[in-house]
Design a protein around this motif. Structure first.
Motif, PDB file in Angstrom:
ATOM      1  N   ALA A  74      54.114   1.301  44.389  1.00  0.00           N
ATOM      2  CA  ALA A  74      54.489   2.397  42.835  1.00  0.00           C
ATOM      3  C   ALA A  74      55.567   2.684  42.204  1.00  0.00           C
ATOM      4  N   PHE A  75      54.872   4.120  43.574  1.00  0.00           N
ATOM      5  CA  PHE A  75      55.775   5.464  43.573  1.00  0.00           C
ATOM      6  C   PHE A  75      57.199   5.068  44.216  1.00  0.00           C
ATOM      7  N   ALA A  76      56.801   3.922  45.357  1.00  0.00           N
ATOM      8  CA  ALA A  76      58.500   3.318  45.990  1.00  0.00           C
ATOM      9  C   ALA A  76      59.119   2.324  45.506  1.00  0.00           C
ATOM     10  N   VAL A  77      58.695   1.601  44.347  1.00  0.00           N
ATOM     11  CA  VAL A  77      59.482   1.441  43.518  1.00  0.00           C
ATOM     12  C   VAL A  77      60.282   1.917  42.786  1.00  0.00           C
ATOM     13  N   GLN A  79      61.345   4.946  43.918  1.00  0.00           N
ATOM     14  CA  GLN A  79      61.986   5.183  44.349  1.00  0.00           C
ATOM     15  C   GLN A  79      63.327   4.690  44.855  1.00  0.00           C
ATOM     16  N   VAL A  80      62.600   3.324  45.167  1.00  0.00           N
ATOM     17  CA  VAL A  80      64.440   2.721  44.882  1.00  0.00           C
ATOM     18  C   VAL A  80      64.851   2.654  43.324  1.00  0.00           C
ATOM     19  N   VAL A  81      63.943   2.844  43.040  1.00  0.00           N
ATOM     20  CA  VAL A  81      65.391   2.507  41.614  1.00  0.00           C
ATOM     21  C   VAL A  81      66.324   3.875  41.622  1.00  0.00           C
ATOM     22  N   THR A  82      65.338   4.918  41.402  1.00  0.00           N
ATOM     23  CA  THR A  82      66.109   6.154  41.097  1.00  0.00           C
ATOM     24  C   THR A  82      67.192   6.482  42.857  1.00  0.00           C
ATOM     25  N   SER A 102      59.071  10.909  44.311  1.00  0.00           N
ATOM     26  CA  SER A 102      58.354   9.471  44.191  1.00  0.00           C
ATOM     27  C   SER A 102      57.746   8.957  45.873  1.00  0.00           C
ATOM     28  N   GLY A 103      59.217   9.367  45.855  1.00  0.00           N
ATOM     29  CA  GLY A 103      58.650   9.469  47.439  1.00  0.00           C
ATOM     30  C   GLY A 103      58.028  10.362  48.220  1.00  0.00           C
ATOM     31  N   LEU A 169      61.915   1.191  54.558  1.00  0.00           N
ATOM     32  CA  LEU A 169      60.753   1.915  54.953  1.00  0.00           C
ATOM     33  C   LEU A 169      59.693   1.047  53.540  1.00  0.00           C
ATOM     34  N   PHE A 170      60.864   0.971  52.140  1.00  0.00           N
ATOM     35  CA  PHE A 170      59.991   0.211  51.236  1.00  0.00           C
ATOM     36  C   PHE A 170      59.522  -1.461  51.610  1.00  0.00           C
ATOM     37  N   LEU A 171      60.541  -1.879  52.511  1.00  0.00           N
ATOM     38  CA  LEU A 171      60.460  -3.067  52.817  1.00  0.00           C
ATOM     39  C   LEU A 171      59.322  -3.213  53.412  1.00  0.00           C
TER      40      LEU A 171
END
Length: 192
Positions: A74-77, A79-82, A102-103, A169-171
């Motif tokens: 959830a925090f990674a999402v 981070q991707v959006v921001t 968030s990261g 990293l996200f994937l």
């Protein structure tokens, strides 16, 4: 007269300008590969303890890991959006702060999971899901190290390096979540 003989030739040089990125990038990537490999080798060859994570409020270590990983994703999402907003003109300092924190929180949430996986379970390969999970876990921390080293030397990196490593990293974290928490919730049910 060829372009090599003429000093005022408009042909661009591929020499020092592109080479200035090579060394720091190679060091960051090789360091990340080394961390991933060392984690995998250690997890594979040390004798698993069977348990190492006991978090109050959860029915067992697997559910603690599943919920911590779910919170991390959830925090990674976030981070991707921001991260997509930070690179646009007019991004605020608040957006950048949310992106960084968030990261940080996402990675911190994975540390107890990593410790449990390495010490309690080790590197496992008894099914394709478990093998993928073990490989992805090592990959996540390898990419994390490469990204952090790239951030330290961001002035010596091409602009595309940080977003590409962040995406990897996200994937990787998404893959870890799918092969662990989602699998657990879908086979054993959603509870704490």
């Amino acid at each position: 007269m060829t372009s090599a003989q003429h000093p005022a030739s408009p042909v661009p040089s591929a020499g020092p300008a592109s080479d200035r990125y090579a060394r720091p990038l190679i060091i960051a990537l090789l360091s990340g590969c080394a961390v991933a490999l060392l984690l995998g080798v250690y997890a594979r060859f040390h004798h698993p303890a069977g348990f190492s994570l006991d978090v109050a409020g959860f029915s067992g270590p697997l559910y603690a890991k599943a919920w911590l990983t779910t919170a991390a994703i959830a925090f990674a999402v976030v981070q991707v959006v921001t991260g997509l907003r930070v690179v646009r003109p007019g991004a605020t300092a608040g957006t950048a702060a949310v992106h960084r924190w968030s990261g940080r929180i996402a990675i911190l949430l994975t540390v107890p999971v990593l410790i449990h996986c390495i010490y309690a379970l080790g590197f496992q390969a008894y099914s394709s899901r478990v093998l993928a999970h073990s490989l992805l876990g090592c990959f996540v921390y390898g990419v994390f190290v490469a990204k952090m080293l790239s951030l330290v030397r961001r002035d010596a990196m091409p602009r595309w390096v940080i977003p590409v490593l962040g995406g990897a990293l996200f994937l990787g974290l998404l893959g870890v979540w799918l092969t662990s928490a989602v699998w657990l919730f879908s086979t054993k049910g959603v509870h704490s």
